[in-house]
Design a protein around this motif. Structure first.
Motif, short mmCIF file in Angstrom:
data_model
loop_
_atom_site.label_atom_id
_atom_site.label_comp_id
_atom_site.label_asym_id
_atom_site.label_seq_id
_atom_site.Cartn_x
_atom_site.Cartn_y
_atom_site.Cartn_z
N HIS A 190 67.04 14.33 35.95
CA HIS A 190 66.68 12.98 35.49
C HIS A 190 66.08 12.98 34.10
N GLY A 191 65.75 14.15 33.55
CA GLY A 191 65.14 14.19 32.23
C GLY A 191 64.99 15.61 31.73
N TRP A 192 64.25 15.75 30.62
CA TRP A 192 63.96 17.06 30.04
C TRP A 192 62.73 17.65 30.72
N TYR B 198 72.07 11.61 31.20
CA TYR B 198 72.69 10.61 30.32
C TYR B 198 73.28 11.23 29.05
N LEU B 199 72.96 12.50 28.78
CA LEU B 199 73.56 13.17 27.62
C LEU B 199 74.90 13.82 27.96
N ALA B 200 75.30 13.70 29.22
CA ALA B 200 76.54 14.35 29.65
C ALA B 200 77.75 13.44 29.57
N LEU C 223 74.20 3.31 28.31
CA LEU C 223 73.33 2.61 29.26
C LEU C 223 71.87 2.97 29.01
N GLU C 224 71.61 4.23 28.74
CA GLU C 224 70.24 4.66 28.43
C GLU C 224 69.70 3.90 27.23
N ARG C 225 70.50 3.79 26.19
CA ARG C 225 70.07 3.06 24.99
C ARG C 225 69.83 1.58 25.31
N LYS C 226 70.69 1.00 26.15
CA LYS C 226 70.52 -0.40 26.51
C LYS C 226 69.23 -0.61 27.31
N GLU D 116 66.78 9.83 24.14
CA GLU D 116 66.00 11.03 23.79
C GLU D 116 66.91 12.26 23.77
N GLY D 117 66.98 12.92 22.60
CA GLY D 117 67.85 14.07 22.45
C GLY D 117 69.28 13.70 22.16
#
Length: 348
Positions: free
Chosen positions: A67-69, A83-85, A92-95, A101-102
């Protein structure tokens, strides 16, 4: 086959990639099915591998999607955000959070260098060393929910945003390592005459000592692996937004009245609320750049300001150009004052 073509050939089509945002938010994290292989994340990992090799390290971390770093205590691996994959998930993350992030190569590499510092700390149990404790403090102290960054302190390196080295001794070490590892960082010159230089010199000495050593056996368990996360994206983002929206600073009416006015003589001027809505994207980006605060938090603050301007029926007094500049300064100063009072939230 060229690496780029090979990577493209491994890409998969996902049914949810064509979903609307509302449809995609109903998908569970475990049902996304994304993997690191065949994505830009694989390129970033390859680059990190080269940097570690050039520094003489035998150790290599392992990676998984979550779910995150984060780098769990006691493990040799690094979790990367799902979400980086895939570009659709990044969109969607940006929205939802107004930033990814990253999301850029340079940002991703900064985070990876930081996280591999945690992994090395775990693998070689560096935090038990006397000199580590003297320079960075106790690794075992509880993480704070908030911390009080001091932007002008020279006791800490500056790597990730929000002076993250100041949040906890473990983060101080990871940030110092990241600065040391980055190719062409010129840390000896950059931090000359800074107390932080002692930490960098210690890391330089310590890394040369442990780099050729075969790491002890460490668990390769993948904590919070994506395939096991049952919550839907809608729930995930509701929790994430709630985390970064809490504890917003108060903006007093007299601050707004310095920029705008409700005097009837300005009744023909644009309303402050409409003006601020127009410049909000630029304003949000500038304040985030100068304060390092999360964009989602700043967005909430700006919505509060716009709402209050509407309630007070404020209008522009000066030119739009001058008012925009003054508003950036006002929101930046207020945000920094708020952060200095110890309200910056540690990353989720």
């Amino acid at each position: 086959m060229p690496a780029s073509l090979k990577r493209t050939s491994r890409k998969r089509d996902y049914r949810w990639a064509s979903f609307t945002d509302e449809q995609l938010l109903e998908v569970r994290l475990c049902d996304l099915g994304v993997k690191i292989e065949g994505t830009e994340l694989e390129d970033r990992i390859d680059r990190l591998d080269r940097e570690l090799g050039e520094a003489g390290f035998v150790f290599r971390p392992h990676f998984w999607l979550s779910h995150g770093w984060f780098t769990p205590d006691g493990t040799s691996g690094i979790a990367m955000p799902f979400y980086l994959a895939h570009p659709r998930l990044a969109a969607l993350e940006r929205k939802q959070m107004l930033e990814v992030e990253g999301g850029s190569e340079s940002w991703c590499m900064r985070i990876l260098r930081h996280e591999v510092g945690h992994a090395l700390d775990n693998v070689y149990r560096l935090h038990f060393r006397k000199r580590y404790k003297e320079l960075f403090g106790s690794w075992s102290v509880p993480y704070p929910e908030f911390y009080d960054p001091k932007p002008y302190s020279k006791k800490y390196v500056q790597h990730l945003d929000m002076w993250y080295a100041q949040s906890h001794p473990a983060e101080d070490f990871a940030e110092t390592f990241a600065v040391w590892l980055r190719p062409s960082s010129r840390w000896k010159t950059r931090y000359r005459d800074w107390p932080a230089l002692r930490k960098l010199e210690y890391v330089d000495e310590l890394m040369k000592q442990i780099a050729p050593q075969k790491p002890p056996a460490m668990t390769r368990k993948q904590f919070f692996r994506l395939a096991r996360l049952k919550k839907a994206l809608r729930e995930y983002y509701a929790e994430k937004r709630a985390h970064y929206a809490r504890g917003r600073p108060d903006f007093y009416d007299n601050d707004l009245r310095k920029l705008f006015s409700d005097d009837p003589k300005f009744k023909d001027r644009p309303t402050a609320a409409k003006f601020l809505r127009t410049i909000k994207p630029d304003l949000r980006a500038m304040v985030a750049r100068w304060t390092g605060e999360y964009r989602y938090t700043i967005e909430q603050v700006l919505d509060d300001i716009i709402g209050r301007c509407r309630e007070l029926k404020l209008r522009l007094v000066r030119s739009p150009e001058r008012t925009k500049l003054d508003t950036i300064v006002m929101v930046t100063v207020q945000t920094m004052n708020y952060l200095h009072d110890g309200h910056h939230r540690v990353a989720l």
